[in-house]
Design an enzyme around this catalytic site. Structure first.
Site, PDB file in Angstrom:
ATOM      1  N   ASP A   1       7.500  -1.284   2.720  1.00  0.00           N
ATOM      2  CA  ASP A   1       7.807  -0.656   1.415  1.00  0.00           C
ATOM      3  C   ASP A   1       8.926  -1.372   0.659  1.00  0.00           C
ATOM      4  O   ASP A   1       9.647  -0.738  -0.117  1.00  0.00           O
ATOM      5  CB  ASP A   1       8.218   0.812   1.592  1.00  0.00           C
ATOM      6  CG  ASP A   1       7.047   1.739   1.909  1.00  0.00           C
ATOM      7  OD1 ASP A   1       5.931   1.236   2.120  1.00  0.00           O
ATOM      8  OD2 ASP A   1       7.264   2.963   1.955  1.00  0.00           O
TER       9      ASP A   1
ATOM     10  N   CYS B   1       0.453   1.349   3.321  1.00  0.00           N
ATOM     11  CA  CYS B   1       0.647   0.588   4.554  1.00  0.00           C
ATOM     12  C   CYS B   1      -0.642   0.128   5.213  1.00  0.00           C
ATOM     13  O   CYS B   1      -0.871  -1.076   5.395  1.00  0.00           O
ATOM     14  CB  CYS B   1       1.464   1.430   5.536  1.00  0.00           C
ATOM     15  SG  CYS B   1       1.255   0.998   7.277  1.00  0.00           S
TER      16      CYS B   1
ATOM     17  N   ASN C   1       3.805  -3.306   0.923  1.00  0.00           N
ATOM     18  CA  ASN C   1       3.588  -2.862  -0.455  1.00  0.00           C
ATOM     19  C   ASN C   1       4.941  -2.659  -1.119  1.00  0.00           C
ATOM     20  O   ASN C   1       5.980  -2.669  -0.449  1.00  0.00           O
ATOM     21  CB  ASN C   1       2.783  -1.554  -0.500  1.00  0.00           C
ATOM     22  CG  ASN C   1       3.295  -0.497   0.447  1.00  0.00           C
ATOM     23  OD1 ASN C   1       2.725  -0.287   1.512  1.00  0.00           O
ATOM     24  ND2 ASN C   1       4.380   0.170   0.085  1.00  0.00           N
TER      25      ASN C   1
END
Length: 526
Positions: free
Chosen positions: A47, A82, A325
């Site tokens: 993230d 994910c 991501n």
């Protein structure tokens, strides 16, 4: 949501038939000249944002990666979550092909990965078949739990974090090669991953004394992902004690799309209220915690690079720093999370250094996680399978467009349990020297269009005012890319124009093609 079966079907079938069976191999671009097969070390965070300046707070990443390698600033995940993103990274396929499309069953998680036998043919196996030993330490994907720790094919050393210790920064749980669980209460997760990684490098050094044994080592700390509590609540990540007071004045960059007064979006995002002053304070605290949690990762980077250098491995090793991501905090009034097609969620860090890689260079050609396997195989001098959905990052001929896709609800993180339905979309990013375009079709039958050279913060949805002839071309690309496979994904214009005369948007915009594009069907959700 089911997708309607429309558009260019005949062309797609012809294109797929013409590219041969998926098990054939093609010759890669020549890799940099090396005397022996290179090693690969991948540091994969969780993230991590590109557009909120997190890399600016990592001096060791700057020293060892940015200053020593090439940064791809137009690098993307094509599914901002994910599981689908990480599977794309290792398979070289978009999520609509590998079919891991969510975090949990039935459409996602490690169970879905196993049910599809996706480890029969993926990058670790391809490398292992060519003499590589492969090693994984840290977070793999959701669904690795006490009942399911079996190692996927291709890994000689598989030491993943195991739920509920994946998203717990001070009580990590590991399993080695499917063996018994090992808990480490009170130990900071990233520091433990660092120590395990350094010990693994020591073991690899010893093994190399027996002969030239190239390796792939993946190091995957959970930071800066939220911590997840027993009740499922997402809360800001926990930094190591030595970092918990850093950056007291840091706050989310106040870019024009941060909590904007005017919200020109579609669907549920359009209806979001302005964030309150209290919510903005919570977002800024969340941001600081993310930066603080990344400091141990930054120290891990320094330790790993120094360990490689001390053992004379650095000169023949490619090192990659990336994430699964991106993340949003306050952009477009979104509180905390990912899973949307906004640039904050999909544009991610990717930096590579190693033999033949230019230093302090920035490349802006578009690339995605699906480009990663072809890149590694080329650098290793190994033939690529033809069923990859993307070329190498360094191919002179690369597509200017790719599909961004999602099929699930969006859930808010950072302490909220709010979920948003109708979050399915197919989006297109097209990037070239002349163009930087975003176009999306939502399950609500709404559309978005942004010229990112004019509106880089995606503030004004220009779909209703855009040139219809341009939108016709973008619609055709969405129709081709939404379920493309292999060569069709790499070179979509060849599918639309079988004569090979069109290979870019500029070519397609020639007025002689107007009637052809106007008559083509448009993509829609059913």
């Amino acid at each position: 949501m089911k997708l309607a079966s429309i558009g260019l079907v005949g062309l797609l079938l012809l294109a797929r038939q013409s590219f041969g069976a998926p098990n054939k191999c093609v010759s890669p671009q020549p890799p940099p000249v090396t005397h022996k097969k290179p090693n690969f070390v991948v540091i994969l965070t969780d993230d991590q944002d590109q557009l909120m300046n997190s890399l600016d707070y990592q001096p060791y990443v700057k020293r060892h990666f940015i200053d020593e390698g090439t940064s791809f600033t137009k690098y993307y995940t094509t599914s901002a979550m994910c599981c689908p993103s990480r599977v794309s990274l290792w398979l070289g396929q978009f999520a609509h092909n590998h079919n891991v499309t969510d975090e949990s069953r039935p459409h996602g998680s490690y169970y879905k990965f196993q049910a599809g036998n996706l480890d029969d043919s993926w990058l670790p196996v391809w490398l292992q078949e060519e003499g590589y030993s492969n090693h994984y330490i840290g977070k793999f994907i959701n669904g690795v739990n006490k009942d399911n720790t079996v190692a996927p094919k291709g890994w000689d050393h598989f030491e993943p974090l195991v739920s509920p210790g994946i998203y717990n920064f001070t009580n990590p749980i590991f399993s080695l090669n499917g063996g018994p669980l090992e808990s480490f209460p009170g130990v900071y997760q990233t520091d433990l991953i660092r120590d395990k990684s350094l010990a693994r490098i020591d073991a690899l050094v010893e093994k190399k004394k027996e002969g030239d044994n190239p390796f792939l080592l993946v190091i995957s700390p959970t930071a800066p992902h939220d911590e997840i509590q027993e009740d499922g609540t997402f809360t800001p990540p926990v930094p190591a004690d030595r970092h918990k007071h850093l950056f007291p004045d840091a706050r989310v960059p106040r870019t024009p799309n941060f909590n904007p007064a005017v919200q020109d979006k579609v669907g549920w995002i359009r209806d979001l209220p302005l964030l309150s002053p209290l919510q903005v304070e919570e977002i800024d605290h969340h941001y600081r915690q993310r930066l603080r949690s990344l400091q141990a990762t930054d120290e891990l980077v320094d330790s790993v690079v120094k360990k490689l250098a001390a053992n004379d491995l650095l000169d023949n090793t490619y090192l990659v720093y990336t994430t699964d991501n991106g993340y949003h905090l306050g952009q477009h009034r979104l509180f905390a999370g990912k899973q949307t097609p906004i640039e904050n969620d999909i544009n991610i860090p990717f930096i590579i250094r190693g033999p033949g890689i230019a230093k302090k260079q920035i490349k802006t050609n578009p690339a995605t996680h699906s480009h990663f396997p072809a890149t590694v195989l080329d650098l290793a001098g190994i033939k690529r399978p033809t069923n990859l959905d993307a070329t190498s990052l360094f191919d002179p001929e690369h597509t200017e467009s790719f599909n961004v896709e999602f099929w699930s609800n969006q859930f808010t993180e950072g302490g909220s349990k709010l979920k948003h339905k109708k979050n399915s979309y197919k989006a297109l990013r097209l990037i070239s020297q002349k163009h930087d375009l975003y176009y999306s079709v939502w399950c609500t039958h709404e559309h978005e269009f942004y010229d990112m050279k004019v509106d880089p913060y995606q503030l004004s949805n220009n779909h209703s005012a855009a040139d219809r002839k341009l939108l016709d071309r973008l619609d055709a690309l969405v129709v081709v890319l939404h379920d493309c496979k292999g060569e069709v994904c790499k070179f979509p214009w060849r599918t639309i124009h079988k004569d090979g005369q069109v290979h870019s948007l500029d070519n397609a915009l020639d007025a002689k093609h107007d009637a052809f594009y106007s008559a083509l069907p448009k993509f829609r959700f059913k």
